[in-house]
Design an enzyme around this catalytic site. Structure first.
Site, PDB file in Angstrom:
ATOM      1  N   ASP A  89      44.066  45.768  27.185  1.00  0.00           N
ATOM      2  CA  ASP A  89      43.680  44.457  26.650  1.00  0.00           C
ATOM      3  C   ASP A  89      43.863  43.423  27.759  1.00  0.00           C
ATOM      4  OD1 ASP A  89      43.152  42.498  24.416  1.00  0.00           O
ATOM      5  OD2 ASP A  89      45.142  41.829  25.032  1.00  0.00           O
ATOM      6  N   GLU A 173      37.751  46.597  26.581  1.00  0.00           N
ATOM      7  CA  GLU A 173      36.815  45.790  25.793  1.00  0.00           C
ATOM      8  C   GLU A 173      35.476  45.628  26.513  1.00  0.00           C
ATOM      9  OE1 GLU A 173      39.335  42.209  24.107  1.00  0.00           O
ATOM     10  OE2 GLU A 173      40.109  43.004  25.980  1.00  0.00           O
ATOM     11  N   ASP A 252      49.325  41.320  22.363  1.00  0.00           N
ATOM     12  CA  ASP A 252      48.419  42.048  23.255  1.00  0.00           C
ATOM     13  C   ASP A 252      48.621  43.560  23.176  1.00  0.00           C
ATOM     14  OD1 ASP A 252      47.428  39.608  24.036  1.00  0.00           O
ATOM     15  OD2 ASP A 252      48.778  39.447  25.757  1.00  0.00           O
TER      16      ASP A 252
END
Ligand SMILES: [Zn+2]
Length: 280
Positions: A89, A173, A252
């Site tokens: 992340d 991501e 996170d």
């Protein structure tokens, strides 16, 4: 289409004519007619065959001119499997937080460099437009930019290589570049740019070392609970994820686990299926 092709051919013949036997100098014979130039640098071009060099580009940087050689090589390296999977992340404060809860901070030299960059930028805007002093200040700014972008690239390469070689599957991501360009916050856009570069090297090393890299939809990864799936709404300033199921962890870290789970659920089965073995 034809134009592209003829250009390419032109380049190829041009390359054969241009590089000296000892690969220590290059002669430009096309329109710009620069003549013979000595090549400086640490890369050894003798390692490659002339026909492996597909393209040459002349690049102007703040500290001089560079020749870029585009070389075709199949780079594959064998490293043992690790049996590990990881989710990443990205953040503003940390470079990334992984699904094991480890945080990799932004390196100090980058933060220091960014402060110097801002200072140089201010100096430029304070000078009179069109003046000599402004031009001088712009040269300094250009060099600072160059230095920090090189440091950032170096950091991204080393980190990506390390992440890829110590995991079999890497999930991150799928951030859209168009959204990134829109933001005007300096710190945010710098971190977006480094993240984009880091992702590029993750995918590059993934191919080199035969690892699986997966980009997943980033929607709700920070809001969902990684242990029960319940959506826990939080603002950007909420640093801890606290869920009704009793799950409590860093925001996170929770997001990184969600990213990893999303990646694993999209891959499905890889390798020999147990059913095939039973039926055989
Ligand atoms: Zn929960």
């Amino acid at each position: 289409m034809e134009l592209v092709y003829s250009l390419l051919l032109l380049y190829l013949t041009f390359v054969r004519n241009a590089i000296a036997e000892d690969r220590k100098s290059i002669t430009f014979t096309d329109k710009c007619d620069l003549g013979k130039l000595k090549l400086k640098g640490t890369r050894d071009l003798n390692f490659y065959q002339p026909d492996q060099i597909k393209r040459i580009r002349l690049i102007k940087r703040a500290d001089g001119y560079y020749v870029q050689f585009c070389i075709q090589v199949d780079r594959v390296e064998l490293v043992p499997m690790t049996g590990k999977t990881i989710g990443l992340d990205v953040g503003l404060k940390e470079f990334y937080t992984d699904s094991y809860g480890e945080m990799v901070p932004n390196p100090r030299f980058l933060r220091r460099g960014e402060a110097r960059l801002k200072r140089a930028q201010r100096l430029v805007s304070r000078k009179v437009k069109g003046g000599l002093n402004r031009r001088k200040a712009r040269v300094i700014l250009g060099k600072r930019h160059l230095k920090i972008s090189r440091q950032r690239k170096d950091h991204a390469i080393k980190l990506a290589r390390c992440v890829i070689t110590s995991n079999d599957v890497v999930v991150y991501e799928d951030l859209k570049v168009s959204n990134m360009v829109k933001n005007h916050c300096l710190a945010k856009s710098i971190s977006d740019a480094s993240w984009y570069q880091f992702r590029m090297f993750l995918e590059y090393f993934g191919k080199v070392f035969g690892r699986i890299t997966i980009a997943v939809n980033p929607a709700y990864t920070s809001q969902e609970c990684s242990s029960c799936g319940f959506v826990v709404k939080k603002s950007l300033s909420t640093r801890t994820h606290i869920c009704q199921c009793g799950c409590e962890m860093d925001r996170d870290h929770n997001a990184a686990i969600n990213i990893l789970n999303r990646g694993i659920s999209t891959t499905g089965h890889v390798g020999t299926s147990i059913f095939e073995i039973v039926n055989a």
